[in-house]
Design an enzyme around this catalytic site. Sequence first.
Site, PDB file in Angstrom:
ATOM      1  CB  SER A  28      -6.548  -4.096  -6.366  1.00  0.00           C
ATOM      2  OG  SER A  28      -5.718  -5.059  -6.015  1.00  0.00           O
ATOM      3  CB  CYS A  29      -1.432  -2.985  -5.656  1.00  0.00           C
ATOM      4  SG  CYS A  29      -1.567  -4.604  -4.856  1.00  0.00           S
ATOM      5  CG  ASP A  30      -0.304  -3.149 -11.154  1.00  0.00           C
ATOM      6  OD1 ASP A  30       0.582  -3.513 -10.228  1.00  0.00           O
ATOM      7  OD2 ASP A  30      -0.153  -2.606 -12.054  1.00  0.00           O
TER       8      ASP A  30
END
Length: 421
Positions: A28-30
């Site tokens: 996932s992006c953060d």
Amino acid sequence: MVERSPEEDPFLPTSPQMASWNPDAPRSCDCFVSVPPASAIPAVIFAKNSDRPRDEVQEVVFVPASTHPPGSRLQCTYIEVDQVSETHAVILSRPSWLWGAEMGANEHGVCIGNEAVWTKEPVGKGEALLGMDLLRGGPQHLQPAEHWHRHLRRTLRAADPCPGPGLVGWAERFRLRSGLLPDSAACAHGSCQSPLSGRARAAAAAARSVSGRQRAGGPRAMAVPASLPSHRLYLGPEGPLLPWGPLSLSSFAGGITAEVMMGILRNKESGICMDSGGFRTTASMVSILPRDPTQPCVHFLTATPDPSRSVFKPFIFGAGAAPAPQVVSPTFGAQDPVRTQPRFQTQVDRRHSLYRGHQVALGLMESGQDRGQQLRQKQRDLEQEGLEAARRLLAGEWAPPPQELGALFQSFVERESQVYG
């Protein structure tokens, strides 16, 4: 490196999604955003990790509001652009070698974070604005978040930046009234925006400029599952990323707090807290943006790498707000490698004093020694004080003068420095 399991560290929350996460799946992006009713209080809660080269130092800088005479020019990282007549006060977390920022907020409750957007467009040969330069211009130049994209368009037309990662498009607003959003976003009291609109996706699709298994604008590029109406899949270098972020947030829906967000940013098992090869999470930020504009926003920043072993310290805009010298990197003027021509031919030590102390403490904490465990407990205790101060402030149980609020971040930085000796 000695890793601790979630059971060994209460700062790392667990959920069924965390337990079943597949390490071979896309990550996932953060950047995360929660709004009511997902938030436990009537506030937008913004959280971001900055994943950067392992040895890059990130500083936290406060820039006061200012006015500028007509015709002023602004020196960004590489080039100059026209300065606006008025700039707002901002708190920024940024790689210390550049002008822009990875994440930050302004005095009016506009909060913003940077994300990479992987494209196939070639990077131009000339020097131009960085994506992080554009990001800083949002909260510093504009009061409401909804005007940021219009400002971005004007800046782009004037400066003609080179296409590349971090800059795909902008346009229509993407407003959330309730739900969860794991993505790059600009947020203000009670609303969030996504810069990638249908028009931008169409343009990117026509140029086939976004890498991955689907072109931008394809059915999976910006999917909106019925079960998560506020969720967007984020495009990474190998295609749409696994929606781990919204799933993990959903397990806390209705009870999401700043502390929950901090715990998610600390999770290494998922890859949200990056520590791999030449990259790691170099700084982190969590912001509470109350929907009531009469309440102050509270921004927690680490100014140090690895949030699982760092302290989130509260910053509140106030009359006493000022730079905290312990988290500001040294400057090198005209001799800075980013200023000399050709650029980056030499190296300089950009570590600020808190970074230096934290590095020593980090080594002790990773060793598992008693001294390291004691330092970690002191970090926890200090952070809990900051969270409790924010809770009491927003609950109306604590009403210090603006001067004291403005000095809060400096006070916590000094106390963390004392922890490291």
